[in-house]
Design a protein around this motif. Structure first.
Motif, PDB file in Angstrom:
ATOM      1  N   LEU A  87     -10.719  -5.029  14.080  1.00 20.04           N
ATOM      2  CA  LEU A  87     -12.017  -4.551  14.545  1.00 20.04           C
ATOM      3  C   LEU A  87     -12.050  -3.029  14.464  1.00 20.04           C
ATOM      4  O   LEU A  87     -11.143  -2.349  14.948  1.00 20.04           O
ATOM      5  N   ASP A  88     -13.096  -2.515  13.813  1.00 16.26           N
ATOM      6  CA  ASP A  88     -13.240  -1.071  13.654  1.00 16.26           C
ATOM      7  C   ASP A  88     -14.708  -0.714  13.821  1.00 16.26           C
ATOM      8  O   ASP A  88     -15.452  -0.632  12.842  1.00 16.26           O
ATOM      9  N   GLY A  89     -15.137  -0.554  15.048  1.00 14.33           N
ATOM     10  CA  GLY A  89     -16.524  -0.186  15.312  1.00 14.33           C
ATOM     11  C   GLY A  89     -17.502  -1.289  14.992  1.00 14.33           C
ATOM     12  O   GLY A  89     -17.535  -2.316  15.658  1.00 14.33           O
ATOM     13  N   ALA A  90     -18.274  -1.109  13.921  1.00 13.18           N
ATOM     14  CA  ALA A  90     -19.347  -2.039  13.579  1.00 13.18           C
ATOM     15  C   ALA A  90     -18.920  -3.111  12.586  1.00 13.18           C
ATOM     16  O   ALA A  90     -19.760  -3.863  12.094  1.00 13.18           O
ATOM     17  N   SER A  91     -17.624  -3.193  12.293  1.00  9.37           N
ATOM     18  CA  SER A  91     -17.180  -4.199  11.334  1.00  9.37           C
ATOM     19  C   SER A  91     -15.716  -4.551  11.556  1.00  9.37           C
ATOM     20  O   SER A  91     -15.018  -3.905  12.329  1.00  9.37           O
ATOM     21  N   PHE A  92     -15.289  -5.596  10.858  1.00 11.96           N
ATOM     22  CA  PHE A  92     -13.878  -5.962  10.799  1.00 11.96           C
ATOM     23  C   PHE A  92     -13.359  -5.491   9.451  1.00 11.96           C
ATOM     24  O   PHE A  92     -13.901  -5.869   8.402  1.00 11.96           O
ATOM     25  N   ASP A  93     -12.332  -4.655   9.465  1.00 15.83           N
ATOM     26  CA  ASP A  93     -11.681  -4.221   8.231  1.00 15.83           C
ATOM     27  C   ASP A  93     -10.704  -5.303   7.804  1.00 15.83           C
ATOM     28  O   ASP A  93      -9.848  -5.721   8.591  1.00 15.83           O
ATOM     29  N   LEU A  94     -10.826  -5.728   6.577  1.00 22.61           N
ATOM     30  CA  LEU A  94      -9.961  -6.785   6.056  1.00 22.61           C
ATOM     31  C   LEU A  94      -8.626  -6.206   5.608  1.00 22.61           C
ATOM     32  O   LEU A  94      -8.586  -5.301   4.782  1.00 22.61           O
ATOM     33  N   HIS A  95      -7.543  -6.751   6.140  1.00 25.45           N
ATOM     34  CA  HIS A  95      -6.203  -6.400   5.678  1.00 25.45           C
ATOM     35  C   HIS A  95      -5.710  -7.437   4.682  1.00 25.45           C
ATOM     36  O   HIS A  95      -4.905  -7.133   3.812  1.00 25.45           O
ATOM     37  N   ALA A  96      -6.209  -8.665   4.818  1.00 22.65           N
ATOM     38  CA  ALA A  96      -5.879  -9.734   3.874  1.00 22.65           C
ATOM     39  C   ALA A  96      -6.960 -10.805   3.977  1.00 22.65           C
ATOM     40  O   ALA A  96      -7.444 -11.101   5.074  1.00 22.65           O
ATOM     41  N   LYS A 138     -14.446 -15.447  -0.862  1.00 24.27           N
ATOM     42  CA  LYS A 138     -14.998 -14.213  -1.405  1.00 24.27           C
ATOM     43  C   LYS A 138     -16.267 -13.874  -0.632  1.00 24.27           C
ATOM     44  O   LYS A 138     -17.158 -14.720  -0.491  1.00 24.27           O
ATOM     45  N   LEU A 139     -16.326 -12.649  -0.133  1.00 27.69           N
ATOM     46  CA  LEU A 139     -17.511 -12.212   0.592  1.00 27.69           C
ATOM     47  C   LEU A 139     -18.665 -11.970  -0.375  1.00 27.69           C
ATOM     48  O   LEU A 139     -18.446 -11.591  -1.530  1.00 27.69           O
ATOM     49  N   PRO A 140     -19.892 -12.158   0.098  1.00 27.66           N
ATOM     50  CA  PRO A 140     -21.046 -11.836  -0.744  1.00 27.66           C
ATOM     51  C   PRO A 140     -21.026 -10.360  -1.146  1.00 27.66           C
ATOM     52  O   PRO A 140     -20.518  -9.514  -0.402  1.00 27.66           O
ATOM     53  N   GLU A 141     -21.589 -10.052  -2.292  1.00 23.95           N
ATOM     54  CA  GLU A 141     -21.578  -8.683  -2.795  1.00 23.95           C
ATOM     55  C   GLU A 141     -22.312  -7.706  -1.894  1.00 23.95           C
ATOM     56  O   GLU A 141     -22.042  -6.514  -1.930  1.00 23.95           O
ATOM     57  N   ARG A 142     -23.239  -8.192  -1.077  1.00 21.27           N
ATOM     58  CA  ARG A 142     -23.995  -7.290  -0.201  1.00 21.27           C
ATOM     59  C   ARG A 142     -23.142  -6.700   0.923  1.00 21.27           C
ATOM     60  O   ARG A 142     -23.550  -5.758   1.588  1.00 21.27           O
ATOM     61  N   PHE A 143     -21.949  -7.263   1.154  1.00 19.27           N
ATOM     62  CA  PHE A 143     -21.075  -6.745   2.195  1.00 19.27           C
ATOM     63  C   PHE A 143     -20.319  -5.534   1.665  1.00 19.27           C
ATOM     64  O   PHE A 143     -19.903  -5.514   0.511  1.00 19.27           O
ATOM     65  N   PRO A 144     -20.118  -4.532   2.549  1.00 21.67           N
ATOM     66  CA  PRO A 144     -19.302  -3.391   2.123  1.00 21.67           C
ATOM     67  C   PRO A 144     -17.901  -3.864   1.740  1.00 21.67           C
ATOM     68  O   PRO A 144     -17.394  -4.837   2.286  1.00 21.67           O
ATOM     69  N   PRO A 197     -22.111  -8.920  12.926  1.00 19.34           N
ATOM     70  CA  PRO A 197     -22.938 -10.125  13.067  1.00 19.34           C
ATOM     71  C   PRO A 197     -22.395 -11.343  12.306  1.00 19.34           C
ATOM     72  O   PRO A 197     -22.734 -12.469  12.637  1.00 19.34           O
ATOM     73  N   TYR A 198     -21.544 -11.130  11.300  1.00 24.28           N
ATOM     74  CA  TYR A 198     -20.993 -12.226  10.516  1.00 24.28           C
ATOM     75  C   TYR A 198     -19.583 -12.611  10.955  1.00 24.28           C
ATOM     76  O   TYR A 198     -18.985 -13.502  10.376  1.00 24.28           O
ATOM     77  N   ALA A 199     -19.051 -11.939  11.950  1.00 32.69           N
ATOM     78  CA  ALA A 199     -17.656 -12.135  12.344  1.00 32.69           C
ATOM     79  C   ALA A 199     -17.536 -13.000  13.593  1.00 32.69           C
ATOM     80  O   ALA A 199     -17.776 -12.538  14.704  1.00 32.69           O
ATOM     81  N   ILE A 200     -17.142 -14.246  13.406  1.00 35.51           N
ATOM     82  CA  ILE A 200     -16.844 -15.111  14.548  1.00 35.51           C
ATOM     83  C   ILE A 200     -15.670 -14.519  15.331  1.00 35.51           C
ATOM     84  O   ILE A 200     -15.574 -14.662  16.540  1.00 35.51           O
ATOM     85  N   SER A 201     -14.798 -13.798  14.629  1.00 34.04           N
ATOM     86  CA  SER A 201     -13.605 -13.206  15.247  1.00 34.04           C
ATOM     87  C   SER A 201     -13.919 -12.224  16.362  1.00 34.04           C
ATOM     88  O   SER A 201     -13.058 -11.919  17.188  1.00 34.04           O
ATOM     89  N   THR A 202     -15.139 -11.719  16.411  1.00 36.19           N
ATOM     90  CA  THR A 202     -15.528 -10.820  17.508  1.00 36.19           C
ATOM     91  C   THR A 202     -15.262 -11.482  18.853  1.00 36.19           C
ATOM     92  O   THR A 202     -14.784 -10.842  19.791  1.00 36.19           O
ATOM     93  N   HIS A 203     -15.539 -12.783  18.947  1.00 38.06           N
ATOM     94  CA  HIS A 203     -15.325 -13.504  20.209  1.00 38.06           C
ATOM     95  C   HIS A 203     -13.841 -13.528  20.585  1.00 38.06           C
ATOM     96  O   HIS A 203     -13.494 -13.428  21.760  1.00 38.06           O
TER      97      HIS A 203
END
Length: 151
Positions: free
Chosen positions: A31-40, A45-51, A58-64
């Motif tokens: 978790l890094d502010g407004a997103s989850f940084d992927l380490h692996a 494959k994430l949609p191209e619209r994602f950074p 909003p797309y991260a169930i892991s926030t919970h």
């Protein structure tokens, strides 16, 4: 170990967990502010619209998982009360989720190791043990990286 070696190790951990669970995908993210940084991330494959290498909150169930600082098992994402109408379910096709927190040395949750499945799945106790064990290994690597960056 170097950062590159750690990255390769995290990818291998994710691949091994995916294979052991027979799941669609495994994600190791911080978790890094407004997103989850992927380490692996393997098997998805994430949609191209994602950074690049980021999952927006909003797309991260892991926030919970990070907020509760506790593992989360969702056998049927379409009917689970914690994530009604969640974008990860609607738009990314996540049908089942099993995640465990990663911790800083002080016990603070900072990220997750999560297994994803496209369809409903009855996760077993052994599956959770595997995810938690991988989270311990991944947090060790990431905490070591953080300590190196602080030096």
């Amino acid at each position: 170990m170097t950062v590159v070696q750690d990255f390769i190790t995290l990818e291998l951990l994710a691949k091994r967990l995916r294979d052991e669970l027979g799941s669609m995908a495994v994600v190791i993210a911080e978790l890094d502010g407004a997103s989850f940084d992927l380490h692996a991330m393997v098997g998805f494959k994430l949609p191209e619209r994602f950074p690049r290498a980021n999952i927006p909150i909003p797309y991260a169930i892991s926030t919970h998982v990070v907020e509760m600082n506790y593992p989360l098992q969702i056998d049927d994402a379409n009917s689970h009360p914690l994530i009604p109408n969640h974008p990860a379910v609607r738009e990314l096709g996540i049908g089942a989720y099993l995640g465990a927190p990663m911790h800083r040395p002080d016990g603070t949750a900072f990220g997750t190791v999560a297994a994803l499945h496209r369809h409903r799945r009855s996760w077993q106790k052994e599956d959770l043990f595997l995810v938690e064990g991988t989270a311990r290994k991944a947090e060790e690597i990431l905490n070591r990286q953080g300590a190196s960056a602080d030096d």
